[in-house]
Design a protein around this motif. Structure first.
Motif, short mmCIF file in Angstrom:
data_model
loop_
_atom_site.label_atom_id
_atom_site.label_comp_id
_atom_site.label_asym_id
_atom_site.label_seq_id
_atom_site.Cartn_x
_atom_site.Cartn_y
_atom_site.Cartn_z
N UNK A 1 0.84 -1.19 0.00
CA UNK A 1 0.00 0.00 0.00
C UNK A 1 0.88 1.24 0.00
N UNK A 2 0.31 2.34 -0.48
CA UNK A 2 0.96 3.64 -0.36
C UNK A 2 0.46 4.27 0.93
N UNK A 3 1.38 4.63 1.81
CA UNK A 3 0.97 5.18 3.10
C UNK A 3 1.18 6.70 3.19
N UNK A 4 2.12 7.23 2.39
CA UNK A 4 2.34 8.68 2.35
C UNK A 4 2.58 9.09 0.90
N UNK A 5 1.77 10.06 0.43
CA UNK A 5 1.96 10.62 -0.90
C UNK A 5 3.11 11.61 -0.84
N UNK A 6 4.15 11.37 -1.64
CA UNK A 6 5.33 12.23 -1.60
C UNK A 6 5.13 13.58 -2.26
N UNK A 7 3.99 13.79 -2.93
CA UNK A 7 3.69 15.09 -3.52
C UNK A 7 4.30 15.32 -4.88
N UNK A 8 4.74 14.26 -5.55
CA UNK A 8 5.34 14.40 -6.88
C UNK A 8 4.42 13.85 -7.96
N UNK A 9 4.66 14.28 -9.19
CA UNK A 9 3.92 13.79 -10.34
C UNK A 9 4.85 13.05 -11.28
N UNK A 10 4.31 12.04 -11.93
CA UNK A 10 5.08 11.23 -12.87
C UNK A 10 4.52 11.39 -14.28
N UNK A 11 5.41 11.54 -15.24
CA UNK A 11 5.05 11.55 -16.65
C UNK A 11 5.97 10.57 -17.37
#
Length: 212
Positions: A133-143
């Motif tokens: 699971x993802x427990x913390x969103x690091x705040x980045x975007x992926x392209x």
């Protein structure tokens, strides 16, 4: 939980372009997967190391995340019915408890997974670390950028351009690049990607389909 065939899946089944899927199948047959390579713009030169790189004075140099990663975590990639399971292996930095890990690479395969996210991990029956699971969103975007004609020089130039914007870039071949940027930069990066696609330089997609 113990997947019997853990393979580094650098090009995914999930991307929409059929050419990507065909390229993946071809490289699955070879069984040859390189280590991750990345680039990021920097104002000063960090300590040299392998792995992720940053751009400085026209050169590509490693970023700290590359030398701080200490394990590989495997992520199950959704596949078509009856298709074999595919896994993407990403370098991570494990927490002191060992129960979570921070992603230190740009995913080229998985959706809604980004550089800097913190994930819960468990050891499979074979000892490999698997994300649950993802427990913390690091705040980045992926392209992701896809170039139909494998022109590594041209794609390297694209990488430099986005590095200069402030992106971290994960490279695989003359066909594919993964970009990571923080949310404040995401719209500007998306605009440049759209312009590049309209100019016929490449096609692109976003890896973030929702917020965590």
């Amino acid at each position: 939980m113990g997947p019997s065939h853990l393979r580094r899946a650098w090009l995914g089944v999930a991307p929409a372009h059929a050419a990507v899927r065909a390229f993946v199948r071809g490289h699955e047959r070879t069984g040859k997967w390189p280590g991750p390579l990345g680039f990021r713009r920097a104002r000063s030169v960090p300590t040299a190391s392998r792995g992720d790189l940053s751009r400085h004075d026209g050169a590509l140099v490693p970023i700290p995340a590359a030398q701080e990663s200490d394990a590989t975590v495997w992520f199950a990639i959704p596949t078509e019915p009856d298709a074999p399971q595919i896994w993407e292996g990403l370098r991570v930095r494990r927490s002191p408890s060992g129960e979570t890990a921070e992603i230190c690479a740009v995913p080229l395969f998985a959706y809604d997974l980004n550089f800097g996210d913190e994930v819960a991990v468990i050891a499979s029956g074979e000892g490999a670390l698997v994300a649950t699971a993802i427990v913390v969103d690091g705040g980045n975007n992926t392209f992701r950028i896809w170039q139909e004609d494998a022109d590594e020089a041209a794609l390297r130039q694209v990488a430099i351009e986005f590095a200069e914007m402030g992106c971290l870039i994960e490279g695989y071949s003359g066909h594919l690049l993964g970009l990571s940027c923080d949310r404040a930069l995401a719209q500007a990066v998306a605009d440049e990607l759209h312009a590049g696609e309209r100019a016929g330089r490449f096609t692109y997609e976003t890896g973030r389909r929702r917020t965590h």
